[in-house]
Design a protein around this motif. Sequence first.
Motif, PDB file in Angstrom:
ATOM      1  N   CYS A 135       0.854  -1.078  -0.029  1.00  0.00           N
ATOM      2  CA  CYS A 135      -0.050   0.111   0.105  1.00  0.00           C
ATOM      3  C   CYS A 135       0.860   1.255   0.016  1.00  0.00           C
ATOM      4  N   SER A 136       1.927   1.267   0.642  1.00  0.00           N
ATOM      5  CA  SER A 136       2.982   2.367   0.447  1.00  0.00           C
ATOM      6  C   SER A 136       4.347   1.952   1.041  1.00  0.00           C
ATOM      7  N   GLY A 137       5.470   2.522   0.665  1.00  0.00           N
ATOM      8  CA  GLY A 137       6.791   1.976   0.715  1.00  0.00           C
ATOM      9  C   GLY A 137       7.461   1.438  -0.317  1.00  0.00           C
ATOM     10  N   LYS A 138       8.704   0.865  -0.077  1.00  0.00           N
ATOM     11  CA  LYS A 138       9.636  -0.134  -1.004  1.00  0.00           C
ATOM     12  C   LYS A 138      10.119  -1.084  -0.460  1.00  0.00           C
ATOM     13  N   LEU A 139      10.251  -2.194  -0.966  1.00  0.00           N
ATOM     14  CA  LEU A 139      10.594  -3.395  -0.409  1.00  0.00           C
ATOM     15  C   LEU A 139      11.450  -3.910  -1.661  1.00  0.00           C
ATOM     16  N   HIS A 140      12.471  -4.866  -1.180  1.00  0.00           N
ATOM     17  CA  HIS A 140      13.344  -5.768  -2.354  1.00  0.00           C
ATOM     18  C   HIS A 140      13.023  -7.190  -2.095  1.00  0.00           C
ATOM     19  N   CYS A 141      12.853  -7.833  -3.214  1.00  0.00           N
ATOM     20  CA  CYS A 141      13.037  -9.267  -3.430  1.00  0.00           C
ATOM     21  C   CYS A 141      14.438  -9.790  -3.875  1.00  0.00           C
ATOM     22  N   GLU A 142      14.750 -10.856  -2.911  1.00  0.00           N
ATOM     23  CA  GLU A 142      16.116 -11.202  -3.063  1.00  0.00           C
ATOM     24  C   GLU A 142      16.284 -12.895  -2.989  1.00  0.00           C
ATOM     25  N   VAL A 143      17.002 -13.318  -4.206  1.00  0.00           N
ATOM     26  CA  VAL A 143      17.550 -14.648  -4.306  1.00  0.00           C
ATOM     27  C   VAL A 143      18.777 -14.750  -4.119  1.00  0.00           C
ATOM     28  N   LYS A 144      19.149 -15.664  -3.036  1.00  0.00           N
ATOM     29  CA  LYS A 144      20.474 -15.951  -2.566  1.00  0.00           C
ATOM     30  C   LYS A 144      21.370 -14.504  -2.433  1.00  0.00           C
ATOM     31  N   GLY A 145      20.727 -13.517  -1.685  1.00  0.00           N
ATOM     32  CA  GLY A 145      21.363 -12.190  -1.525  1.00  0.00           C
ATOM     33  C   GLY A 145      21.475 -11.251  -2.661  1.00  0.00           C
ATOM     34  N   ALA A 146      21.050 -11.764  -3.983  1.00  0.00           N
ATOM     35  CA  ALA A 146      20.936 -10.683  -5.192  1.00  0.00           C
ATOM     36  C   ALA A 146      19.352  -9.947  -5.318  1.00  0.00           C
ATOM     37  N   VAL A 147      19.135  -8.828  -5.443  1.00  0.00           N
ATOM     38  CA  VAL A 147      18.005  -8.219  -5.569  1.00  0.00           C
ATOM     39  C   VAL A 147      17.489  -8.649  -6.858  1.00  0.00           C
ATOM     40  N   VAL A 148      16.496  -9.089  -7.035  1.00  0.00           N
ATOM     41  CA  VAL A 148      15.919  -9.663  -8.332  1.00  0.00           C
ATOM     42  C   VAL A 148      14.642  -8.618  -8.541  1.00  0.00           C
ATOM     43  N   ARG A 149      14.237  -7.940  -7.903  1.00  0.00           N
ATOM     44  CA  ARG A 149      12.743  -7.281  -7.964  1.00  0.00           C
ATOM     45  C   ARG A 149      12.625  -6.175  -7.006  1.00  0.00           C
ATOM     46  N   GLU A 150      12.239  -5.019  -7.197  1.00  0.00           N
ATOM     47  CA  GLU A 150      11.922  -4.084  -6.612  1.00  0.00           C
ATOM     48  C   GLU A 150      10.370  -3.798  -6.346  1.00  0.00           C
ATOM     49  N   LEU A 151       9.809  -3.834  -5.211  1.00  0.00           N
ATOM     50  CA  LEU A 151       8.151  -3.837  -4.906  1.00  0.00           C
ATOM     51  C   LEU A 151       7.901  -2.434  -4.447  1.00  0.00           C
ATOM     52  N   GLY A 152       6.639  -1.634  -5.080  1.00  0.00           N
ATOM     53  CA  GLY A 152       6.324  -0.560  -4.869  1.00  0.00           C
ATOM     54  C   GLY A 152       4.822  -0.539  -4.573  1.00  0.00           C
ATOM     55  N   VAL A 153       4.332   0.513  -4.356  1.00  0.00           N
ATOM     56  CA  VAL A 153       2.956   0.579  -4.186  1.00  0.00           C
ATOM     57  C   VAL A 153       2.046   0.066  -5.605  1.00  0.00           C
ATOM     58  N   GLY A 154       0.961  -0.707  -4.997  1.00  0.00           N
ATOM     59  CA  GLY A 154       0.322  -1.608  -5.765  1.00  0.00           C
ATOM     60  C   GLY A 154       0.875  -3.161  -6.284  1.00  0.00           C
ATOM     61  N   ASP A 155       2.131  -3.288  -6.101  1.00  0.00           N
ATOM     62  CA  ASP A 155       2.801  -4.634  -6.428  1.00  0.00           C
ATOM     63  C   ASP A 155       2.345  -5.651  -5.307  1.00  0.00           C
ATOM     64  N   SER A 156       2.345  -6.781  -5.690  1.00  0.00           N
ATOM     65  CA  SER A 156       1.971  -8.010  -4.774  1.00  0.00           C
ATOM     66  C   SER A 156       3.040  -8.925  -4.833  1.00  0.00           C
ATOM     67  N   PHE A 157       3.206  -9.607  -3.710  1.00  0.00           N
ATOM     68  CA  PHE A 157       4.191 -10.736  -3.748  1.00  0.00           C
ATOM     69  C   PHE A 157       3.531 -11.660  -2.579  1.00  0.00           C
ATOM     70  N   GLY A 158       4.245 -13.006  -2.829  1.00  0.00           N
ATOM     71  CA  GLY A 158       3.681 -14.249  -1.989  1.00  0.00           C
ATOM     72  C   GLY A 158       2.419 -14.823  -2.793  1.00  0.00           C
TER      73      GLY A 158
END
Length: 406
Positions: A67-90
Amino acid sequence: PTNRVRRSAGKGRSSPKFTHEDSVTSRAQVAVHVLPAIVDNASRIACSPGERLLVAGDRSESMFIVCSGKLHCEVKGAVVRELGVGDSFGDVAVFAYRTWVLHREHAELLGNASHLESLLTRTADVVCVEPSVLLVLTVQDVDALFRSCPRLVFNMWQLGMGQLQQAALDGSEQAQSALATIAGLHPLLAAGWLHKVPSDDVLHITSTILPEQLNKMHLRPGDHIMRQGNFGDSAFLVKSGLYSCLVDDTEVQQFGPWSAFGEVGLCARFPKLVYKCLPEGTSMERLEEAIRNCRARQADVVCIEEGEILEVPCEVLAAAFEQSHAVFSNIFTRVQDRFLESIAFACNDAKTALACLRKPRSESPQRLINNRGKTESPPPKGRYINPRRAAAAARVRPDSDSLAAS
């Protein structure tokens, strides 16, 4: 950092200023009337930079919408995706859980129990980068929406498969194993048609009806799968995509992944099996002609999102019905209301059967007839007359002899 988020502001609109429907809309593309249910069912959490929401390999059954903010999706320590408003994960967790539920009944039998279990493990880490607020939906929250919103099922499938495929490309072993397992699952299991079928029968059916034998149809938006009024007796299983069911050019339903359609025409090819599923005492002679009329398709089905469908001819399923009547019963149970409503216009017995299917078994027509024959009806009772009124009437009533003499 290894600390996990645990703070929650409660459920849905009970939280102050909790109106994140725009965030859901941008990602889910669901019908407007479904949005309040999604938001109301969700929990809200807040996280700070450095906090870890998900850890690869952990078991989890929730999805998140930012809903707000920013997160990083990491695989083995490497950032593979940046997550922002409106994005979903899981989304993959909900998608995986749904897949696991559909197949767990025969998982041990089919030898893929460990692989199905692996579908429920996270395939990446998610770390908070900026102060963030997220909606959390568990599989239980989402499951209730699957039937009412096939679009949601489609979105889960799209996002789940997309995330699995991307994680596999990024080197996730769990994702690679999950994709291999999904590819090997039998479509009749996914449709729920083998529910409560004995294990030996399931083995026989899945070994004789191979997915390669079924006609795979790749469809694009606007393509017709069925046309109203045409005759047909095949059923169709949705592997992917989204489809609209139209009656007289009016949409009445949608079909997403894991659903099926065309079962009414299929059931009409087996009137004797239909009769076994109806209440005792239903007249087969009067139903048979009306059942044959159901082989005409009752609606158009049109593709609205690109996908794949498997056509299952009635000749293929006939072998499964011979192996176990439970297979036909599973199919008929799902469409019995629709089936009997279709023939009710031509047959009053269908109306009776439909009404009885919605009542306890003890109220079926034959049982009512049998019960009525076992006990004799009591003799009719005379009308009760007050003794005083009877005596007064006798005093004023003319004597029959005097009437005759006069």
